[in-house]
Design a protein around this motif. Structure first.
Motif, mmCIF file in Angstrom:
data_model
loop_
_atom_site.group_PDB
_atom_site.id
_atom_site.type_symbol
_atom_site.label_atom_id
_atom_site.label_comp_id
_atom_site.label_asym_id
_atom_site.label_seq_id
_atom_site.Cartn_x
_atom_site.Cartn_y
_atom_site.Cartn_z
ATOM 1 N N UNK A 186 18.678 -2.799 4.502
ATOM 2 C CA UNK A 186 18.629 -3.295 3.131
ATOM 3 C C UNK A 186 17.373 -4.133 2.893
ATOM 4 N N UNK A 187 17.037 -4.980 3.865
ATOM 5 C CA UNK A 187 15.829 -5.789 3.740
ATOM 6 C C UNK A 187 14.578 -4.910 3.708
ATOM 7 N N UNK A 188 14.520 -3.910 4.575
ATOM 8 C CA UNK A 188 13.363 -3.013 4.596
ATOM 9 C C UNK A 188 13.227 -2.262 3.278
ATOM 10 N N UNK A 189 14.362 -1.888 2.699
ATOM 11 C CA UNK A 189 14.306 -1.202 1.409
ATOM 12 C C UNK A 189 13.685 -2.109 0.340
ATOM 13 N N UNK A 190 14.091 -3.383 0.311
ATOM 14 C CA UNK A 190 13.544 -4.315 -0.677
ATOM 15 C C UNK A 190 12.055 -4.575 -0.434
ATOM 16 N N UNK A 191 11.682 -4.732 0.838
ATOM 17 C CA UNK A 191 10.267 -4.983 1.151
ATOM 18 C C UNK A 191 9.406 -3.786 0.757
ATOM 19 N N UNK A 192 9.874 -2.587 1.080
ATOM 20 C CA UNK A 192 9.111 -1.391 0.699
ATOM 21 C C UNK A 192 8.970 -1.261 -0.801
ATOM 22 N N UNK A 193 10.051 -1.552 -1.543
ATOM 23 C CA UNK A 193 9.967 -1.486 -3.006
ATOM 24 C C UNK A 193 8.993 -2.518 -3.546
ATOM 25 N N UNK A 194 9.017 -3.750 -2.988
ATOM 26 C CA UNK A 194 8.077 -4.785 -3.439
ATOM 27 C C UNK A 194 6.628 -4.384 -3.170
ATOM 28 N N UNK A 195 6.371 -3.790 -2.014
ATOM 29 C CA UNK A 195 5.003 -3.357 -1.704
ATOM 30 C C UNK A 195 4.534 -2.270 -2.670
ATOM 31 N N UNK A 196 5.405 -1.307 -2.960
ATOM 32 C CA UNK A 196 5.031 -0.236 -3.883
ATOM 33 C C UNK A 196 4.786 -0.781 -5.290
ATOM 34 N N UNK A 197 5.642 -1.707 -5.737
ATOM 35 C CA UNK A 197 5.460 -2.284 -7.069
ATOM 36 C C UNK A 197 4.169 -3.089 -7.137
ATOM 37 N N UNK A 198 3.892 -3.878 -6.088
ATOM 38 C CA UNK A 198 2.654 -4.657 -6.061
ATOM 39 C C UNK A 198 1.435 -3.755 -6.078
ATOM 40 N N UNK A 199 1.475 -2.680 -5.297
ATOM 41 C CA UNK A 199 0.357 -1.732 -5.284
ATOM 42 C C UNK A 199 0.134 -1.117 -6.664
ATOM 43 N N UNK A 200 1.226 -0.734 -7.333
ATOM 44 C CA UNK A 200 1.085 -0.144 -8.668
ATOM 45 C C UNK A 200 0.536 -1.164 -9.664
ATOM 46 N N UNK A 201 0.987 -2.425 -9.566
ATOM 47 C CA UNK A 201 0.486 -3.451 -10.467
ATOM 48 C C UNK A 201 -0.999 -3.706 -10.263
ATOM 49 N N UNK A 202 -1.419 -3.797 -9.009
ATOM 50 C CA UNK A 202 -2.850 -4.030 -8.740
ATOM 51 C C UNK A 202 -3.689 -2.847 -9.205
ATOM 52 N N UNK A 203 -3.186 -1.630 -9.016
ATOM 53 C CA UNK A 203 -3.927 -0.449 -9.471
ATOM 54 C C UNK A 203 -4.075 -0.428 -10.985
ATOM 55 N N UNK A 204 -3.118 -1.040 -11.699
ATOM 56 C CA UNK A 204 -3.207 -1.078 -13.157
ATOM 57 C C UNK A 204 -4.080 -2.238 -13.640
#
Length: 375
Positions: free
Chosen positions: A85-103
């Motif tokens: 469950x923790x890994x799922x949240x961390x992976x989602x946070x990394x993907x969201x952060x990457x998308x935000x920085x790309x925008x």
């Protein structure tokens, strides 16, 4: 410091008996049950954990076997599911952060050019925006490299799926249901079958995790290389590191130069892409022109063939008409000849008949003159 002597701790501390054998197993079993009940919430509800504990305690398993079952349940519940469950949240946070920085980065770059002449408290606004854009780009690259190398989403799925499979196997074994419904006791054959199934599930879980990391080694190397390149670019943009507020001017100049270098690289990449697109368009146009020319030649050939066929058909029809006309003329001439021949025959027959009639009249006159009496 103390020492052990005949099962007792001796020394400067008070003497405390050391649990041995069945007492140690029972103590560990109580600790495991306490841990499970203390953390019963989560993906596996507390009621489900309590049911497993109750079935295990009321079963005919020995304390060592009960400890084995509950240890597997504890590892599944407290380690696999919670970590997944923790890994799922961390992976989602990394993907969201990457998308935000790309925008954010493409938005900040034009503003840094617009406000490059603006000053706030002696600081150039354009330079500050350039540094922020560079930092966002580095942060997005780092998040992407970590997510690709660590593969949080894949490992989370494998751990979560394997944990539920193990929990299901424990539940079926304690209930003597499913593949264990043929047994009347948890001991003997049921225990051996459970041990084999649990070992297979754990081996499959470890193999799936190893496969996830093994398949990601090449991609992880690529992403780490990208992160290192981004860090090198950041170092080039900020050659003096972080000198502090006193040298903020040099920091901003380095950031602006790094951003300009990134923009130039981007423009070069865009130009290269435009040239490639132009080449592809020209190739497509040439292919279309060739296809059009081929289609035109085929159409002309088809029209020529149709004209030749039509002309041949017309000529054949004309020949047939001329033959028919000539045949009709011959028939008319034959009929005329037959009519002439018939007329000549009729005239000849009439002349013959007239001659015959005259001869008959002459004969009759002669006969009549001969039959008269003499005067």
């Amino acid at each position: 410091m103390g020492f052990s002597c005949f099962g007792f701790q001796c020394g400067s501390v008070p003497i405390e008996p050391v649990a041995m054998g069945s007492e140690m197993i029972q103590k560990q079993l109580d600790e495991v049950i306490k841990k499970l009940r203390a953390r019963g919430g989560g993906p596996i509800a507390g009621e489900a954990v309590n049911r497993c504990i109750a079935h295990c305690i009321e079963s005919d398993l020995s304390p060592a076997q009960q400890l084995d079952v509950l240890e597997a349940l504890e590892f599944t519940k407290l380690c696999e599911l919670d970590i997944a469950l923790m890994e799922r949240h961390v992976g989602a946070c990394l993907l969201v952060t990457q998308a935000m920085m790309a925008a954010i980065v493409p938005i900040l770059i034009p503003f840094s050019e617009v406000y490059k002449e603006e000053q706030i408290n002696g600081l150039n606004v354009g330079m500050i925006l350039s540094i922020v854009a560079t930092s966002c780009s580095l942060l997005g690259s780092i998040c992407m490299a970590i997510e690709k190398a660590r593969k949080f989403q894949e490992t989370s799925y494998v751990g979560h799926d394997a944990a539920w499979n193990i929990y299901k196997e424990i539940q079926l074994f304690l209930s003597l249901a499913g593949p264990y419904k043929e047994f009347n006791s948890h001991k003997g054959g049921a225990w051996k079958k459970y041990a084999e199934e649990l070992a297979n599930l754990e081996q499959a879980r470890d193999s799936r995790k190893n496969n996830v990391y093994g398949s990601s080694q090449a991609q992880a190397g690529v992403e780490v290389g990208k992160a290192q390149a981004a860090n090198a670019a950041a170092g080039a943009a900020l050659p003096g590191g972080l000198p502090g507020i006193a040298s903020m001017g040099g920091l901003l100049e380095g950031g602006q130069s790094g951003m300009m270098s990134m923009m130039e690289q981007g423009q070069a990449a865009v130009q290269q892409g435009v040239q490639q697109a132009q080449g592809q368009v020209q190739g497509a146009v040439s292919s279309a022109q060739g296809a059009a020319q081929t289609a035109q030649n085929q159409a002309q050939g088809a029209v020529q063939n149709a004209q030749n066929q039509a002309q041949g058909a017309v000529q054949g029809a004309q020949g047939q008409v001329q033959g028919a006309v000539q045949g009709a003329q011959g028939a008319v001439q034959g009929a005329q000849q037959q009519a002439a021949d018939a007329g000549a025959g009729v005239a000849q027959a009439a002349g013959q008949a007239g001659q015959n009639a005259q001869n008959a009249a002459n004969n009759a006159a002669n006969n009549a003159a001969g039959n008269l009496p003499p005067i």
